[in-house]
Design a protein around this motif. Structure first.
Motif, PDB file in Angstrom:
ATOM      1  N   ASP A  19       0.834  -1.206   0.000  1.00 50.70           N
ATOM      2  CA  ASP A  19       0.000   0.000   0.000  1.00 50.70           C
ATOM      3  C   ASP A  19       0.869   1.256   0.000  1.00 50.70           C
ATOM      4  O   ASP A  19       0.657   2.188  -0.788  1.00 50.70           O
ATOM      5  N   ARG A  20       1.836   1.271   0.908  1.00 48.79           N
ATOM      6  CA  ARG A  20       2.667   2.464   1.054  1.00 48.79           C
ATOM      7  C   ARG A  20       3.584   2.681  -0.140  1.00 48.79           C
ATOM      8  O   ARG A  20       4.020   3.808  -0.397  1.00 48.79           O
ATOM      9  N   ALA A  21       3.900   1.625  -0.858  1.00 52.85           N
ATOM     10  CA  ALA A  21       4.779   1.750  -2.023  1.00 52.85           C
ATOM     11  C   ALA A  21       4.058   2.336  -3.232  1.00 52.85           C
ATOM     12  O   ALA A  21       4.705   2.794  -4.183  1.00 52.85           O
ATOM     13  N   GLU A  22       2.729   2.332  -3.184  1.00 50.86           N
ATOM     14  CA  GLU A  22       1.960   2.869  -4.302  1.00 50.86           C
ATOM     15  C   GLU A  22       2.180   4.377  -4.422  1.00 50.86           C
ATOM     16  O   GLU A  22       2.123   5.096  -3.416  1.00 50.86           O
ATOM     17  N   PRO A  23       2.400   4.883  -5.633  1.00 50.68           N
ATOM     18  CA  PRO A  23       2.598   6.330  -5.809  1.00 50.68           C
ATOM     19  C   PRO A  23       1.392   7.158  -5.336  1.00 50.68           C
ATOM     20  O   PRO A  23       1.557   8.324  -4.956  1.00 50.68           O
ATOM     21  N   LEU A  24       0.209   6.576  -5.348  1.00 46.75           N
ATOM     22  CA  LEU A  24      -0.988   7.314  -4.957  1.00 46.75           C
ATOM     23  C   LEU A  24      -1.187   7.389  -3.440  1.00 46.75           C
ATOM     24  O   LEU A  24      -2.057   8.118  -2.962  1.00 46.75           O
ATOM     25  N   PHE A  25      -0.409   6.627  -2.685  1.00 50.19           N
ATOM     26  CA  PHE A  25      -0.566   6.609  -1.226  1.00 50.19           C
ATOM     27  C   PHE A  25       0.011   7.896  -0.638  1.00 50.19           C
ATOM     28  O   PHE A  25       1.175   8.236  -0.859  1.00 50.19           O
ATOM     29  N   VAL A  26      -0.812   8.630   0.139  1.00 51.96           N
ATOM     30  CA  VAL A  26      -0.404   9.915   0.719  1.00 51.96           C
ATOM     31  C   VAL A  26      -0.154   9.720   2.216  1.00 51.96           C
ATOM     32  O   VAL A  26      -1.096   9.534   2.992  1.00 51.96           O
ATOM     33  N   GLN A  27       1.094   9.750   2.619  1.00 46.86           N
ATOM     34  CA  GLN A  27       1.432   9.472   4.008  1.00 46.86           C
ATOM     35  C   GLN A  27       0.915  10.540   4.962  1.00 46.86           C
ATOM     36  O   GLN A  27       0.616  10.240   6.128  1.00 46.86           O
ATOM     37  N   SER A  28       0.801  11.780   4.503  1.00 48.15           N
ATOM     38  CA  SER A  28       0.300  12.822   5.392  1.00 48.15           C
ATOM     39  C   SER A  28      -1.158  12.570   5.775  1.00 48.15           C
ATOM     40  O   SER A  28      -1.576  12.882   6.894  1.00 48.15           O
ATOM     41  N   VAL A  29      -1.923  11.987   4.862  1.00 42.26           N
ATOM     42  CA  VAL A  29      -3.305  11.627   5.192  1.00 42.26           C
ATOM     43  C   VAL A  29      -3.312  10.512   6.241  1.00 42.26           C
ATOM     44  O   VAL A  29      -4.106  10.546   7.195  1.00 42.26           O
ATOM     45  N   GLU A  30      -2.432   9.543   6.081  1.00 35.25           N
ATOM     46  CA  GLU A  30      -2.326   8.473   7.077  1.00 35.25           C
ATOM     47  C   GLU A  30      -2.007   9.046   8.457  1.00 35.25           C
ATOM     48  O   GLU A  30      -2.596   8.638   9.470  1.00 35.25           O
ATOM     49  N   LEU A  46      -7.193  14.799  25.484  1.00 34.98           N
ATOM     50  CA  LEU A  46      -5.825  14.296  25.363  1.00 34.98           C
ATOM     51  C   LEU A  46      -4.849  15.450  25.218  1.00 34.98           C
ATOM     52  O   LEU A  46      -5.123  16.425  24.511  1.00 34.98           O
ATOM     53  N   THR A  47      -3.709  15.336  25.886  1.00 38.28           N
ATOM     54  CA  THR A  47      -2.642  16.306  25.693  1.00 38.28           C
ATOM     55  C   THR A  47      -1.912  15.989  24.394  1.00 38.28           C
ATOM     56  O   THR A  47      -2.086  14.917  23.800  1.00 38.28           O
ATOM     57  N   LEU A  48      -1.083  16.907  23.957  1.00 38.39           N
ATOM     58  CA  LEU A  48      -0.292  16.681  22.758  1.00 38.39           C
ATOM     59  C   LEU A  48       0.606  15.465  22.928  1.00 38.39           C
ATOM     60  O   LEU A  48       0.767  14.660  21.989  1.00 38.39           O
ATOM     61  N   THR A  49       1.163  15.291  24.108  1.00 38.72           N
ATOM     62  CA  THR A  49       2.020  14.123  24.375  1.00 38.72           C
ATOM     63  C   THR A  49       1.229  12.833  24.265  1.00 38.72           C
ATOM     64  O   THR A  49       1.700  11.842  23.688  1.00 38.72           O
ATOM     65  N   GLU A  50       0.011  12.824  24.795  1.00 44.17           N
ATOM     66  CA  GLU A  50      -0.822  11.615  24.729  1.00 44.17           C
ATOM     67  C   GLU A  50      -1.230  11.310  23.295  1.00 44.17           C
ATOM     68  O   GLU A  50      -1.248  10.139  22.888  1.00 44.17           O
ATOM     69  N   ILE A  51      -1.557  12.345  22.520  1.00 42.82           N
ATOM     70  CA  ILE A  51      -1.890  12.115  21.116  1.00 42.82           C
ATOM     71  C   ILE A  51      -0.684  11.541  20.383  1.00 42.82           C
ATOM     72  O   ILE A  51      -0.813  10.613  19.573  1.00 42.82           O
ATOM     73  N   ASP A  58       6.072  11.167  15.762  1.00 40.21           N
ATOM     74  CA  ASP A  58       6.953  12.011  16.569  1.00 40.21           C
ATOM     75  C   ASP A  58       6.205  13.293  16.936  1.00 40.21           C
ATOM     76  O   ASP A  58       5.191  13.651  16.337  1.00 40.21           O
ATOM     77  N   ARG A  59       6.719  13.993  17.929  1.00 43.39           N
ATOM     78  CA  ARG A  59       6.003  15.151  18.471  1.00 43.39           C
ATOM     79  C   ARG A  59       5.842  16.253  17.424  1.00 43.39           C
ATOM     80  O   ARG A  59       4.785  16.895  17.348  1.00 43.39           O
ATOM     81  N   SER A  60       6.854  16.465  16.598  1.00 44.88           N
ATOM     82  CA  SER A  60       6.781  17.522  15.593  1.00 44.88           C
ATOM     83  C   SER A  60       5.661  17.248  14.592  1.00 44.88           C
ATOM     84  O   SER A  60       4.872  18.140  14.264  1.00 44.88           O
ATOM     85  N   ALA A  61       5.580  16.007  14.112  1.00 39.33           N
ATOM     86  CA  ALA A  61       4.526  15.649  13.160  1.00 39.33           C
ATOM     87  C   ALA A  61       3.147  15.774  13.804  1.00 39.33           C
ATOM     88  O   ALA A  61       2.205  16.269  13.184  1.00 39.33           O
ATOM     89  N   THR A  62       3.035  15.321  15.050  1.00 45.22           N
ATOM     90  CA  THR A  62       1.753  15.422  15.747  1.00 45.22           C
ATOM     91  C   THR A  62       1.333  16.876  15.912  1.00 45.22           C
ATOM     92  O   THR A  62       0.168  17.226  15.700  1.00 45.22           O
ATOM     93  N   ARG A  64       2.066  19.440  14.052  1.00 41.87           N
ATOM     94  CA  ARG A  64       1.612  19.987  12.769  1.00 41.87           C
ATOM     95  C   ARG A  64       0.219  19.475  12.415  1.00 41.87           C
ATOM     96  O   ARG A  64      -0.634  20.235  11.932  1.00 41.87           O
ATOM     97  N   MET A  65      -0.013  18.191  12.630  1.00 45.24           N
ATOM     98  CA  MET A  65      -1.314  17.619  12.315  1.00 45.24           C
ATOM     99  C   MET A  65      -2.416  18.202  13.197  1.00 45.24           C
ATOM    100  O   MET A  65      -3.507  18.531  12.724  1.00 45.24           O
ATOM    101  N   VAL A  66      -2.137  18.331  14.491  1.00 43.74           N
ATOM    102  CA  VAL A  66      -3.129  18.895  15.402  1.00 43.74           C
ATOM    103  C   VAL A  66      -3.441  20.339  15.023  1.00 43.74           C
ATOM    104  O   VAL A  66      -4.615  20.755  15.006  1.00 43.74           O
ATOM    105  N   HIS A  67      -2.420  21.111  14.689  1.00 41.82           N
ATOM    106  CA  HIS A  67      -2.640  22.502  14.278  1.00 41.82           C
ATOM    107  C   HIS A  67      -3.533  22.568  13.038  1.00 41.82           C
ATOM    108  O   HIS A  67      -4.483  23.362  12.982  1.00 41.82           O
ATOM    109  N   THR A  68      -3.246  21.728  12.046  1.00 50.63           N
ATOM    110  CA  THR A  68      -4.029  21.732  10.808  1.00 50.63           C
ATOM    111  C   THR A  68      -5.460  21.289  11.061  1.00 50.63           C
ATOM    112  O   THR A  68      -6.419  21.905  10.573  1.00 50.63           O
ATOM    113  N   LEU A  69      -5.623  20.219  11.837  1.00 55.59           N
ATOM    114  CA  LEU A  69      -6.958  19.708  12.114  1.00 55.59           C
ATOM    115  C   LEU A  69      -7.766  20.674  12.973  1.00 55.59           C
ATOM    116  O   LEU A  69      -8.992  20.752  12.847  1.00 55.59           O
ATOM    117  N   ARG A  70      -7.088  21.433  13.820  1.00 58.38           N
ATOM    118  CA  ARG A  70      -7.798  22.476  14.591  1.00 58.38           C
ATOM    119  C   ARG A  70      -8.286  23.577  13.653  1.00 58.38           C
ATOM    120  O   ARG A  70      -9.416  24.069  13.800  1.00 58.38           O
TER     121      ARG A  70
END
Length: 270
Positions: A19-30, A46-51, A58-62, A64-70
């Motif tokens: 699945d992940r090797a497919e060019p159409l697979f978007v890891q940021s969506v995962e 949940l705190t950021l650490t718990e999420i 990793d904390r940096s990716a989390t 960014r994702m939390v900021h975008t989803l907010r």
């Protein structure tokens, strides 16, 4: 040790290496979905650490994702300032799923008629591997908060709807689901031995309905009826649940099994 919740472990589709090797697979969506899925296990904000821990990021990716989803209102700050909780826009997708699901649309008026006839709790649950997810819930006044929520899930191995579903699978497939299930008991009477569960499934197959006593909740009696697709595979189950303080098993079966079977046949696609 008995479980302190009736909720089944939420389902999780883990992408394969292919699945992940497919060019159409978007890891940021995962990663975004992993952040949203972190709340499946939460009893509160949940705190950021718990999420980060639950999402496996990793904390940096989390962060960014939390900021975008907010920003998109899929996550919001808890009113008490203790962390994060899902945002209201999640409900838009729940509505989309339910209103566009052909079985749910067809079943709702039929189940309302059944609920009027039986005057007990009536549910429709959808099959998701080792669990059943409630898509329609028609309650009595005595039900708890969790018992009224759409999307609540219960294990197949110890529920009437689960036994009904398993009874219409090949025996090897049914046993595989049972053996892969987290079979920790919910009550002192919950069946956890695979052979004993298979006996209950076999009895369900012979009767055409499942009868579960004290399996998920102490004092509960529940009947389950399989709903089949046009290939004869189980896709859902109807539940009629009541109280053992009000019914004997024999009277309950005699009163409600014919009505449940009739409804399940009406919704099945042979």
């Amino acid at each position: 040790m008995f479980r302190n919740t009736t909720r089944s472990e939420p389902g999780k589709r883990i992408p394969t290496a292919e699945d992940r090797a497919e060019p159409l697979f978007v890891q940021s969506v995962e990663r975004a979905m992993a952040v949203l899925s972190a709340f499946h296990h939460a009893d509160g904000p949940l705190t950021l650490t718990e999420i980060t821990t639950h999402a496996g990021l990793d904390r940096s990716a989390t962060q960014r994702m939390v900021h975008t989803l907010r920003a998109l209102n899929y996550i919001r700050r808890d009113a008490g300032g203790h962390g994060f909780v899902p945002g209201v826009r999640i409900l838009d997708h729940t509505l989309d799923y339910l209103r566009l699901h052909p079985l749910v649309r067809q079943a709702t008026p039929v189940l309302q008629e059944l609920r009027t006839s039986v005057r007990e709790r009536v549910d429709l649950s959808l099959v998701d591997d080792t669990r059943m997810i409630y898509a329609v819930r028609l309650q009595t006044k005595r039900q708890t908060f969790n018992a009224s929520l759409l999307g609540h899930s219960v294990p197949a191995f110890c529920t009437s709807g689960g036994w009904a579903m398993l009874s219409r699978l090949p025996e090897a497939d049914a046993r595989d689901i049972i053996e892969r299930s987290d079979r920790r008991p919910f009550t002192p009477h919950t069946l956890t031995d695979p052979d004993e569960i298979m006996q209950a499934v076999g009895e369900t197959r012979r009767n055409g309905y499942a009868l579960a006593l004290n399996q998920l909740l102490s004092g509960e009696i529940a009947l389950g009826f399989p709903v089949l697709d046009n290939h004869g595979r189980p896709v859902a189950a109807i539940h009629i649940a009541g109280s053992l303080s009000e019914w004997t098993p024999g009277d309950y079966v005699a009163r409600f099994a014919p009505l449940g079977q009739q409804t399940a046949r009406a919704l099945s696609k042979y």
